[in-house]
Design a protein around this motif. Structure first.
Motif, short mmCIF file in Angstrom:
data_model
loop_
_atom_site.label_atom_id
_atom_site.label_comp_id
_atom_site.label_asym_id
_atom_site.label_seq_id
_atom_site.Cartn_x
_atom_site.Cartn_y
_atom_site.Cartn_z
N PHE A 51 44.93 52.73 11.45
CA PHE A 51 44.08 53.73 12.11
C PHE A 51 43.39 53.13 13.33
N MET A 52 42.79 51.94 13.14
CA MET A 52 42.08 51.29 14.23
C MET A 52 43.03 50.95 15.39
N THR A 53 44.21 50.43 15.05
CA THR A 53 45.14 49.97 16.08
C THR A 53 45.71 51.11 16.90
N TYR A 54 46.10 52.19 16.26
CA TYR A 54 46.81 53.26 16.96
C TYR A 54 45.94 54.44 17.37
N LEU A 55 44.78 54.61 16.76
CA LEU A 55 43.93 55.76 17.10
C LEU A 55 42.53 55.35 17.56
N GLY A 56 41.83 54.61 16.71
CA GLY A 56 40.42 54.29 16.97
C GLY A 56 40.18 53.47 18.23
N LEU A 57 40.84 52.34 18.35
CA LEU A 57 40.60 51.46 19.50
C LEU A 57 41.10 52.05 20.82
N PRO A 58 42.27 52.65 20.87
CA PRO A 58 42.65 53.29 22.14
C PRO A 58 41.67 54.38 22.57
N TRP A 59 41.18 55.16 21.60
CA TRP A 59 40.23 56.23 21.92
C TRP A 59 38.92 55.66 22.46
N ILE A 60 38.34 54.68 21.76
CA ILE A 60 37.05 54.13 22.21
C ILE A 60 37.20 53.38 23.52
N THR A 61 38.35 52.77 23.76
CA THR A 61 38.57 52.08 25.04
C THR A 61 38.58 53.08 26.19
N ARG A 62 39.19 54.23 25.99
CA ARG A 62 39.17 55.27 27.04
C ARG A 62 37.76 55.81 27.24
N GLN A 63 37.04 56.03 26.15
CA GLN A 63 35.69 56.58 26.26
C GLN A 63 34.71 55.61 26.91
N MET A 64 34.91 54.32 26.66
CA MET A 64 33.97 53.30 27.14
C MET A 64 34.52 52.51 28.33
N GLU A 65 35.50 53.06 29.02
CA GLU A 65 36.10 52.36 30.16
C GLU A 65 35.05 51.96 31.19
N TRP A 66 34.10 52.85 31.47
CA TRP A 66 33.04 52.56 32.43
C TRP A 66 32.23 51.34 31.99
N SER A 90 37.26 44.49 34.47
CA SER A 90 35.90 44.67 34.97
C SER A 90 35.97 45.17 36.40
N ALA A 91 34.85 45.56 36.94
CA ALA A 91 34.81 46.07 38.31
C ALA A 91 35.23 45.01 39.31
N ALA A 92 35.03 43.75 38.99
CA ALA A 92 35.39 42.66 39.90
C ALA A 92 36.88 42.34 39.84
N GLY A 93 37.64 43.01 38.99
CA GLY A 93 39.06 42.78 38.91
C GLY A 93 39.47 41.80 37.83
N GLY A 94 38.52 41.25 37.07
CA GLY A 94 38.84 40.33 35.99
C GLY A 94 38.77 41.04 34.66
N TRP A 95 39.01 40.33 33.61
CA TRP A 95 38.97 40.93 32.27
C TRP A 95 37.53 41.22 31.89
N ALA A 96 37.33 42.25 31.08
CA ALA A 96 35.99 42.64 30.63
C ALA A 96 35.39 41.49 29.84
N ALA A 97 34.08 41.38 29.92
CA ALA A 97 33.38 40.33 29.19
C ALA A 97 33.61 40.51 27.69
N ARG A 98 33.71 39.39 26.99
CA ARG A 98 33.96 39.44 25.54
C ARG A 98 32.87 40.20 24.81
N TRP A 99 31.62 40.07 25.25
CA TRP A 99 30.54 40.76 24.54
C TRP A 99 30.69 42.28 24.69
N ARG A 100 31.20 42.73 25.82
CA ARG A 100 31.42 44.17 26.00
C ARG A 100 32.55 44.65 25.09
N GLN A 101 33.61 43.86 24.99
CA GLN A 101 34.71 44.21 24.10
C GLN A 101 34.24 44.23 22.65
N THR A 102 33.41 43.26 22.28
CA THR A 102 32.90 43.18 20.91
C THR A 102 32.09 44.42 20.55
N ILE A 103 31.21 44.83 21.44
CA ILE A 103 30.39 46.03 21.19
C ILE A 103 31.27 47.27 21.07
#
Length: 105
Positions: free
Chosen positions: A76-91, A23-36
């Motif tokens: 697919f999710m582990t190696y392609l889908g989740l890394p891609w969406i994590t990069r896209q939704m980093e903000w 997160s912007a505060a330097g901690g881990w992203a909120a679980r609800w954000r990861q879930t979405i």
């Protein structure tokens, strides 16, 4: 005489600036954000996989049908889908404004 027992507790490594799930505060992203974020990839992949594989496994017992679809979707999710969406939704995961909404100085 017996020797005393020593217990060592491992700590989670300190997050680094390059970790996308921070997160912007330097901690881990909120679980609800990861879930979405996970849902944004998991739901369409699951629907498409069931639509494509459904006719092939329609006569299988339910546990085997679920297993068959999961065998295809999990890699697919582990190696392609989740890394891609994590990069896209980093903000979003870091609690920042998206690039296209940031004001230019």
């Amino acid at each position: 005489m017996t020797e005393p027992i020593t217990v060592t507790i491992a700590r989670r490594p300190a997050p680094t600036a390059g970790t996308p799930a921070l997160s912007a505060a330097g901690g881990w992203a909120a679980r609800w954000r990861q879930t979405i974020t996970i849902f944004l990839v998991f739901f369409p992949v699951s629907v498409i996989a069931n639509w494509l594989l459904g006719p092939l496994v329609k006569d299988w017992p339910l546990p085997l049908r679920v297993l068959g679809v999961m065998v295809v979707t999990l890699p697919f999710m582990t190696y392609l889908g989740l890394p891609w969406i994590t990069r896209q939704m980093e903000w979003f995961l870091q609690g920042r404004r998206p690039r296209w909404r940031q004001t230019r100085a």
